[in-house]
Write a protein that holds these residues in place. Sequence first.
Motif, PDB file in Angstrom:
ATOM      1  N   MET A   1      29.451  35.681  45.542  1.00  0.00           N
ATOM      2  CA  MET A   1      30.555  35.771  44.586  1.00  0.00           C
ATOM      3  C   MET A   1      30.246  36.780  43.500  1.00  0.00           C
ATOM      4  O   MET A   1      29.095  37.127  43.274  1.00  0.00           O
ATOM      5  CB  MET A   1      30.907  34.395  44.000  1.00  0.00           C
ATOM      6  CG  MET A   1      29.799  33.674  43.284  1.00  0.00           C
ATOM      7  SD  MET A   1      30.234  31.949  42.962  1.00  0.00           S
ATOM      8  CE  MET A   1      31.650  32.154  41.913  1.00  0.00           C
ATOM      9  N   ASP A   2      31.303  37.285  42.851  1.00  0.00           N
ATOM     10  CA  ASP A   2      31.108  38.235  41.767  1.00  0.00           C
ATOM     11  C   ASP A   2      30.615  37.497  40.537  1.00  0.00           C
ATOM     12  O   ASP A   2      30.800  36.289  40.392  1.00  0.00           O
ATOM     13  CB  ASP A   2      32.427  38.960  41.448  1.00  0.00           C
ATOM     14  CG  ASP A   2      32.831  39.910  42.568  1.00  0.00           C
ATOM     15  OD1 ASP A   2      32.017  40.097  43.495  1.00  0.00           O
ATOM     16  OD2 ASP A   2      33.941  40.460  42.495  1.00  0.00           O
ATOM     17  N   ALA A   3      30.017  38.242  39.611  1.00  0.00           N
ATOM     18  CA  ALA A   3      29.418  37.615  38.443  1.00  0.00           C
ATOM     19  C   ALA A   3      30.377  37.556  37.262  1.00  0.00           C
ATOM     20  O   ALA A   3      30.062  36.989  36.226  1.00  0.00           O
ATOM     21  CB  ALA A   3      28.168  38.389  38.041  1.00  0.00           C
ATOM     22  N   ASP A   4      31.579  38.108  37.429  1.00  0.00           N
ATOM     23  CA  ASP A   4      32.429  38.311  36.258  1.00  0.00           C
ATOM     24  C   ASP A   4      33.408  37.168  36.003  1.00  0.00           C
ATOM     25  O   ASP A   4      34.367  37.328  35.253  1.00  0.00           O
ATOM     26  CB  ASP A   4      33.203  39.629  36.406  1.00  0.00           C
ATOM     27  CG  ASP A   4      33.982  39.683  37.718  1.00  0.00           C
ATOM     28  OD1 ASP A   4      33.937  38.700  38.477  1.00  0.00           O
ATOM     29  OD2 ASP A   4      34.622  40.714  37.969  1.00  0.00           O
ATOM     30  N   LEU A   5      33.175  36.013  36.663  1.00  0.00           N
ATOM     31  CA  LEU A   5      34.015  34.817  36.477  1.00  0.00           C
ATOM     32  C   LEU A   5      35.415  34.986  37.057  1.00  0.00           C
ATOM     33  O   LEU A   5      36.282  34.158  36.816  1.00  0.00           O
ATOM     34  CB  LEU A   5      34.128  34.432  34.991  1.00  0.00           C
ATOM     35  CG  LEU A   5      32.850  33.894  34.336  1.00  0.00           C
ATOM     36  CD1 LEU A   5      33.011  33.869  32.823  1.00  0.00           C
ATOM     37  CD2 LEU A   5      32.513  32.509  34.850  1.00  0.00           C
ATOM     38  N   GLN A   6      35.636  36.058  37.847  1.00  0.00           N
ATOM     39  CA  GLN A   6      36.953  36.209  38.486  1.00  0.00           C
ATOM     40  C   GLN A   6      37.064  35.270  39.685  1.00  0.00           C
ATOM     41  O   GLN A   6      38.148  34.835  40.037  1.00  0.00           O
ATOM     42  CB  GLN A   6      37.183  37.662  38.909  1.00  0.00           C
ATOM     43  CG  GLN A   6      37.357  38.606  37.728  1.00  0.00           C
ATOM     44  CD  GLN A   6      38.023  39.918  38.127  1.00  0.00           C
ATOM     45  OE1 GLN A   6      37.358  40.887  38.463  1.00  0.00           O
ATOM     46  NE2 GLN A   6      39.340  39.950  38.091  1.00  0.00           N
ATOM     47  N   ASP A   7      35.908  35.000  40.335  1.00  0.00           N
ATOM     48  CA  ASP A   7      35.881  34.047  41.457  1.00  0.00           C
ATOM     49  C   ASP A   7      35.510  32.669  40.918  1.00  0.00           C
ATOM     50  O   ASP A   7      34.667  32.542  40.040  1.00  0.00           O
ATOM     51  CB  ASP A   7      34.835  34.469  42.495  1.00  0.00           C
ATOM     52  CG  ASP A   7      35.116  35.846  43.052  1.00  0.00           C
ATOM     53  OD1 ASP A   7      36.304  36.190  43.189  1.00  0.00           O
ATOM     54  OD2 ASP A   7      34.147  36.570  43.335  1.00  0.00           O
TER      55      ASP A   7
ATOM     56  N   ALA B   1      41.727  36.601  35.741  1.00  0.00           N
ATOM     57  CA  ALA B   1      41.552  37.912  35.119  1.00  0.00           C
ATOM     58  C   ALA B   1      40.122  38.022  34.611  1.00  0.00           C
ATOM     59  O   ALA B   1      39.469  37.023  34.318  1.00  0.00           O
ATOM     60  CB  ALA B   1      42.532  38.092  33.976  1.00  0.00           C
ATOM     61  N   ARG B   2      39.610  39.241  34.539  1.00  0.00           N
ATOM     62  CA  ARG B   2      38.264  39.433  34.020  1.00  0.00           C
ATOM     63  C   ARG B   2      38.209  38.982  32.567  1.00  0.00           C
ATOM     64  O   ARG B   2      39.041  39.384  31.757  1.00  0.00           O
ATOM     65  CB  ARG B   2      37.893  40.910  34.123  1.00  0.00           C
ATOM     66  CG  ARG B   2      36.429  41.168  34.229  1.00  0.00           C
ATOM     67  CD  ARG B   2      36.171  42.660  34.307  1.00  0.00           C
ATOM     68  NE  ARG B   2      35.257  43.013  35.388  1.00  0.00           N
ATOM     69  CZ  ARG B   2      33.944  42.844  35.315  1.00  0.00           C
ATOM     70  NH1 ARG B   2      33.403  42.321  34.236  1.00  0.00           N
ATOM     71  NH2 ARG B   2      33.164  43.199  36.316  1.00  0.00           N
ATOM     72  N   LYS B   3      37.240  38.130  32.257  1.00  0.00           N
ATOM     73  CA  LYS B   3      37.183  37.557  30.914  1.00  0.00           C
ATOM     74  C   LYS B   3      36.394  38.462  29.974  1.00  0.00           C
ATOM     75  O   LYS B   3      36.791  38.740  28.852  1.00  0.00           O
ATOM     76  CB  LYS B   3      36.506  36.191  31.011  1.00  0.00           C
ATOM     77  CG  LYS B   3      36.776  35.281  29.858  1.00  0.00           C
ATOM     78  CD  LYS B   3      36.448  33.833  30.256  1.00  0.00           C
ATOM     79  CE  LYS B   3      36.351  32.931  29.051  1.00  0.00           C
ATOM     80  NZ  LYS B   3      35.894  31.578  29.422  1.00  0.00           N
TER      81      LYS B   3
HETATM   82 MG    MG Z   1      35.762  41.738  39.197  1.00  0.00          MG
END
Ligand code: MG
Length: 319
Positions: A91-97, A199-201
């Motif tokens: 998973m991505d690290a940007d909290l989008q997933d 959305a990207r936080k």
């Molecule tokens: Mg992303």
Amino acid sequence: MDISIVIPLYNEEESLPELHDWIVRVMTDNNFSYELIFIDDGSKDKSWQVIQQLSQKNKHVKAIKFRRNYGKSPALHLGFEAAKGNVVITMDADLQDSPDEIPELYKMIIEGNFDLVSGWKQKRFDNAFTKNLPSKLYNYINRKISGIKLHDMNCGLKAYKNKVVKSIEVYGEMHRFIPVMAKAAGFGNIGEKVVKHQARKYGVSKFGWNRFINGFLDLLTITFLSKFGKRPMHFFGLVGTLLFLLGFGFAVYLGVFKLYCTFTHHPARLLTERPSFYISLTCMVIGSMMFLAGFVGELILRNSPVRNNYLVDEQLNLN
Ligand code: MG
Ligand code: UDP
């Protein structure tokens, strides 16, 4: 171990603690035995310090730090090499997933017996014009070419059987085509699950406009490689032979015509004044070169060991 969660990251210091806590909550609620592998892809912010702190308070946290920014694919590759769990989640690290999707993904692999399950960001919270629309087009072309019926090939949230990640090598920017690679490696039982997207936080997207052209070129490469990667002669040899035969046909025709003119004292043009002479020449030359390219491809293939030399700076809790 049930689950390895592999997370590539580049400059995501703000998201990491929140993501970590969320994942831990899901893992403990579901009684999963797990490891959480962060791959710091040469971040320039404090991501690595944050990961060090997390690994001190949670022994399930493992981490690899690249010397410099190699890209998401090499990061995933090293994570895959390290992963020990029966099911591997990326998973991505940007909290989008959302980590809340993990239990269901896990179930699909274990009980549904899928080799790979890809997330599908059906309702997507990215820029419509620069991301969602081009992505739809890409996925359409991809479905047509690869024959894999996925709506969202490049979704960061995916689940795999452990043996699948051990049999593919994600390099360059090929993370966009992991399902194609998995299928080429013999793991064609590929599923899809609609996942929540946000959305990207914090921070900004790490991929710019060049992802369009890179993605397109990689699509050509992956299509070629998955068909002819292990047998280049079958492609170049075929094209080469056809071209050569075409050229040779023209040459024979010109030769016969020339002889005919000589014997019948027919007033003929010079050969070099005829277009077919040049077509013949060009086809035979390019045909031979294609053939040679095939041979060289085979030679390289026979003599090159698989290797990747990414410089790892530090590791945590990995042996
Ligand atoms: Mg992303
Ligand atoms: N990422 C990475 N190396 C890079 C670029 C991105 O490890 O060179 C990570 C990034 O930190 C994130 C994931 O890959 O965890 C997806 O990137 P991003 O969210 O920027 O992509 P987007 O969602 O905008 O397509």
